[in-house]
Design an enzyme around this catalytic site. Sequence first.
Site, PDB file in Angstrom:
ATOM      1  N   ASP A 133       0.867  -1.164   0.000  1.00 36.43           N
ATOM      2  CA  ASP A 133       0.000   0.000   0.000  1.00 36.43           C
ATOM      3  C   ASP A 133       0.917   1.231   0.000  1.00 36.43           C
ATOM      4  O   ASP A 133       2.125   1.131   0.186  1.00 36.43           O
ATOM      5  CB  ASP A 133      -0.961  -0.030   1.212  1.00 36.43           C
ATOM      6  CG  ASP A 133      -2.208   0.800   0.946  1.00 36.43           C
ATOM      7  OD1 ASP A 133      -3.248   0.529   1.566  1.00 36.43           O
ATOM      8  OD2 ASP A 133      -2.142   1.712   0.100  1.00 36.43           O
TER       9      ASP A 133
HETATM   10  C1  GLC Z   1      -4.281   4.276  -0.461  1.00 40.84           C
HETATM   11  C2  GLC Z   1      -5.198   3.131  -0.104  1.00 40.84           C
HETATM   12  C3  GLC Z   1      -5.264   2.055  -1.155  1.00 40.84           C
HETATM   13  C4  GLC Z   1      -5.076   2.668  -2.530  1.00 40.84           C
HETATM   14  C5  GLC Z   1      -3.646   3.203  -2.590  1.00 40.84           C
HETATM   15  C6  GLC Z   1      -3.344   3.885  -3.942  1.00 40.84           C
HETATM   16  O1  GLC Z   1      -3.586   4.693   0.681  1.00 40.84           O
HETATM   17  O2  GLC Z   1      -5.004   2.490   1.150  1.00 40.84           O
HETATM   18  O3  GLC Z   1      -6.533   1.406  -1.021  1.00 40.84           O
HETATM   19  O4  GLC Z   1      -5.272   1.687  -3.533  1.00 40.84           O
HETATM   20  O5  GLC Z   1      -3.356   4.095  -1.526  1.00 40.84           O
HETATM   21  O6  GLC Z   1      -4.100   5.038  -4.049  1.00 40.84           O
END
Ligand code: GLC
Length: 717
Positions: A272
């Site tokens: 993440d």
């Molecule tokens: C965010 C979220 C995730 C998302 C990623 C890219 O922090 O936790 O669900 O896909 O970053 O935006």
Amino acid sequence: MNKMKDFEKQIDGIISKLSLKEKIGQLNQPETPTADNAEEFKERVRNGEVGSILMSVGATAGNDAQGGISVEFYNELQRIAVEESKSGIPILFGRDVIHGHRTVFPIPLAMTASFNEELVEQSYSDIADEASNEGVHWTFTPMLDLARDPRWGRVIEGPGEDPFLGSAMAKAIVKGLQGDDPSKKGKMLACAKHYVGYGASESGIDYHRTEISDYSLNNYYLPAFKSAIDAGAVTVMSAFNDISGQPVTSSRYYLTDILRKRLGFGGFVVSDYDAVCQLAKQGVAEDDSDCTEMALNAGLDMDMHDGVYMKCLEKLVETGRVKMETVDEAVRRILRVKFQKGLFEDPYCKKGAVDIEIHRMHAKEMAAESIVLLKNEGVLPIKKSDRVALAGPFIHERRSLLGSWMLDGKPEETPNMCEAMKAKSTGGVTSVNGTDLGWDSSLKWMCNTDVTVLCLGESWTSTGEHRSVSNIALTPDQTMLIERARSTGKKVIGVLFCGRPIEMQGIADNFDALIYAWHGGSEVASAVADIIYGDNVPSGKLPITIPRKATHIPIYYNITPSGRPVDCYYGENAGECYVDSLPTPYYPFGYGLSYAKFVYGDIVCKEPEIAFDDIKSGKKFEVTIDITNEGDFDGKEVAELYIRDKLASMMRPIKELKGFKKVLIKKGETVTVTFTLGYDELGFFLPNGEYVVEPGKFDVYLGENCLTERKITVEIK
Ligand code: GLC
């Protein structure tokens, strides 16, 4: 299978020619390029430092300064990667296409309320059609975080509180996005996220710690991921959270032993956003080098945004802290997915036409089947000739109807309730925004109408990532509006546009009819108007419990029994649970009304006793029930099947959803609904991950929602 073999040979050839730096580039998904850093970014692409690109950040991308996707810009980056970088490896473009790209579908929690896998699959097929047409190869969806705490902002993105329902949604979404071949036009790669346990964030506070036993992990949090993997999901995103003190991002146990060895995942894992460098903040890593070493060695292949793999990995390999084979394996996994997406054959986006009107029609269909009728005391549907008083802060609302991750959706293209109701009414709709109500005049104003429709809800800004709330009640002005509308003596219909479940004590009581429309997307207003006027019949059911009040959280249906009388979810014995409150949910899991009148017959099972060995060898048995529609409307009913394992080596839930079927039953008709049960439905996972079915008695329930007491007992001997 031959195709896959070719990939391996080609991948071997590519890897053998890559420098260590170029290998690390494939593991790197840097920050989103902008007009300001475009030239510098192109140079990094030219140098082979960019394996993937996060095309946008945040839930409203297409409406922010960064705007929608420039296909030309991304094709140019791709051209540089393919034609000017030494390796020529195409870039993988990813984006958060969570519940819509331009056409916005209901939030995933709402789509789950449809209990209609086919419709969910169709929705995600449309979503993939729109996003892939603008060059998006890969979406970070489905979000499969089961949650029992509606204070958590991201409860809206997931499939609710049940593992069986979550597994059904996982499969539908992956199939809708990827089809049977994600390299085909109109398809894109799925990403099962956030692996794993993010929905258990303590106190509903986003990013907070979790405490999950292996027993709960195996039986509750993992099944939806297993379903996504079995459906072909080729990527997984690791979660921010720790599990009982072990960050998932650096856990070989979760990312390799369980995800790969036990669940059979063969794709690649992306972190993440900044989750790798955050290991230092979680106190398990000293610096970026430690973070990198721990995450990659745990099995985390691609580093999203923080750039620490690009920064630290070369030295870690040179000093032996990370083996070259580990890097090669991560590169292989990523290249395999790029081949599966067809990027080596056709790396560029050729923007064509998509049928937005069909997609909006499907979005309306999806919204309609997601809407849950919670209460109706002889009020709905109303006549088109009825004079309607339309009030409340959501009568002109457009933006919040689209929910959190609206991306390129356009509020200005989203009909609101005032428009939708007036488009259907012949008796006239008098509308005033709830806050404008001059109360002295309102009594007269409202008394000159036949029925009042209040449009209420919660702002999209209270839902989604980093938007948890401690209070899940409607705002005081909305509560006051309800009470005053009630005081006119007119029938009051409530329409709630919420993302999460909100507490209903003192709210639902004051309505004669109550519709839960969620943040239902681009066409939810017209879907609601159809239902209010009877041009459609509600068929949604709750994928998550709606509590009396927030202080009851966590409250969920699949509780385990207790040695002492705990009558909470299923009983009314206030004294047994709380001395000051009824412990039961306001509206239970699986609950939803219709305009039709569905009457269930008796459960029929021709084999109430089955040999254990037969079950073990794959024999299944049937359970059937007749459902008759004694109402005046054709309607769709979700028949729900639950089991209870009466005696097992571990405590099992009082009820577990193990089947559901949504069937159209015309008025006066009787439909026989059949379920088959067997090894896969009767067992559970031990803490060590072993799946077992144990002989003994099972209660099998069949009915309208999780409170049904209609059951038979089957014995596996
Ligand atoms: C965010 C979220 C995730 C998302 C990623 C890219 O922090 O936790 O669900 O896909 O970053 O935006």
